[in-house]
Design a protein around this motif. Structure first.
Motif, PDB file in Angstrom:
ATOM      1  N   PHE A   5      -4.173   0.605  -0.872  1.00  0.00           N
ATOM      2  CA  PHE A   5      -4.131  -0.202   0.354  1.00  0.00           C
ATOM      3  C   PHE A   5      -5.214  -1.283   0.330  1.00  0.00           C
ATOM      4  CE2 PHE A   5      -1.519   3.208   2.102  1.00  0.00           C
ATOM      5  CZ  PHE A   5      -0.644   2.491   2.924  1.00  0.00           C
ATOM      6  N   ALA A  59      -9.372   1.402   4.611  1.00  0.00           N
ATOM      7  CA  ALA A  59      -8.867   1.561   3.241  1.00  0.00           C
ATOM      8  C   ALA A  59     -10.000   1.477   2.231  1.00  0.00           C
ATOM      9  CB  ALA A  59      -7.813   0.497   2.950  1.00  0.00           C
ATOM     10  N   GLY A  75       0.813  -1.215   0.000  1.00  0.00           N
ATOM     11  CA  GLY A  75       0.000   0.000   0.000  1.00  0.00           C
ATOM     12  C   GLY A  75       0.839   1.254   0.000  1.00  0.00           C
TER      13      GLY A  75
END
Length: 325
Positions: free
Chosen positions: A248, A231, A124
């Motif tokens: 992410f 996320a 991420g």
């Protein structure tokens, strides 16, 4: 110089050479780039922390000197530093009381699930850095995406009947939203594949410094569920922040896909034709996106419902069988 340091320096040289070859040879760039972390992973998992640290340092310095600042930084951020961190985590261990009471103390190695979680976080972060590199704001990011469109047309074949204005706009929209997730997914797949392959080679050669973990016991930290939810929520936010969230979310999705596969591995222990069933499953995951999503949902349900804890009567496996698990 001690042998493990010589091996580390050599591994860094090989990794840097692979990276340089990928930069100058477009034909094999993809395959070569996939294997760049392998010498570092192998050096660390077979010869220790000092070996992988030196390998990462040598590889980064050589890439910087031979290819220049930008490729050197890309190599350090995407290959050397992450591989070093993952190997260092893999080799962490401590002694704990034996829960079975067969010995006073046993060696507890850093859990494989936490290694996967660390790889997902790094994926991420790397995807976020790539987004910011393409454009720190949406205007410049979109301009960078627009520059990719003609390259994709040329690579796939610039057929005006296929690439209608509507099709091109759909591709542009898809790339804009999905590129961070794709970058994160590709990176974590490469990183974990090289860790697995390096560990397999080290084990096969008799130099492995830690036991081979049981895949069916893979367990992500419970906090990952919250991180994934955050996320995923951020991915719906417009602008650069939403793109970072998408990156992410893509990385965490792969982590939970692996945990879902681990649950299936656990429930199929001792089943007849287990290998055939798993091969069919893996092919379905690779070829059918919806199957991968279902398996990832299964992985997400594991910390909530304790799926493996409910199957306490599942048969155990021998050490030899664990190699294929």
């Amino acid at each position: 110089m001690p042998a493990h340091l010589l091996i580390g320096a050599g591994a860094g040289l090989v990794s840097a050479a692979l990276f340089a070859s990928a930069v100058v040879s477009a034909a094999l760039a993809g395959l070569i780039l996939y294997l760049c972390p392998l010498p570092l992973c192998l050096a660390g998992l077979a010869w220790g922390r000092q070996s992988v640290t030196l390998a990462g340092f040598v590889g980064a310095i050589l890439t910087l000197l031979v290819l220049g600042a930008s490729p050197g930084i890309v190599y350090a951020v995407t290959v050397a530093i992450p591989a070093t961190i993952l190997v260092q985590l893999s080799l962490q261990h401590r002694t704990v009381p034996d829960p079975a009471g067969n010995a006073k103390q046993i060696v507890a190695w850093y859990p494989a699930g936490r290694i996967v979680a660390a790889a997902a976080i790094m994926a991420g972060v790397i995807a976020s850095l790539m987004v910011l590199l393409l454009g720190p704001d949406m205007t410049r990011y979109q301009a960078a995406i627009d520059q990719m469109i003609p390259v994709i047309h040329e690579t796939l074949g610039a057929d005006n009947e296929v690439w209608t204005p509507e099709a091109t706009e759909n591709l542009r929209t898809l790339l804009t939203r999905a590129l961070p997730a794709v970058m994160a997914i590709v990176w974590i797949t490469i990183a974990l594949f090289n860790m697995w392959l390096g560990g397999a080679i080290a084990k096969g050669s008799g130099h492995a410094l830690r036991p081979w973990p049981n895949f069916h016991a893979l367990e992500l930290p419970n906090a990952m569920v919250i991180a994934f939810a955050v996320a995923l929520a951020l991915s719906f936010v417009p602008g650069i922040l939403g793109l970072i969230g998408t990156g992410f979310a893509g990385a965490f999705l792969i982590a939970y896909l692996l945990q879902g596969l681990a649950v299936i591995h656990f429930y199929t222990l001792g089943m007849p034709f287990r290998t055939v069933l798993l091969v069919v499953l893996y092919l379905a995951v690779l070829l059918l996106g919806w199957v991968a999503i279902l398996v990832a949902i299964l992985g997400l349900g594991e910390p909530v419902f304790g799926l493996r804890g409910r199957a306490s009567a599942a048969p155990t496996k021998t050490d030899d069988d664990n190699t294929h698990d």
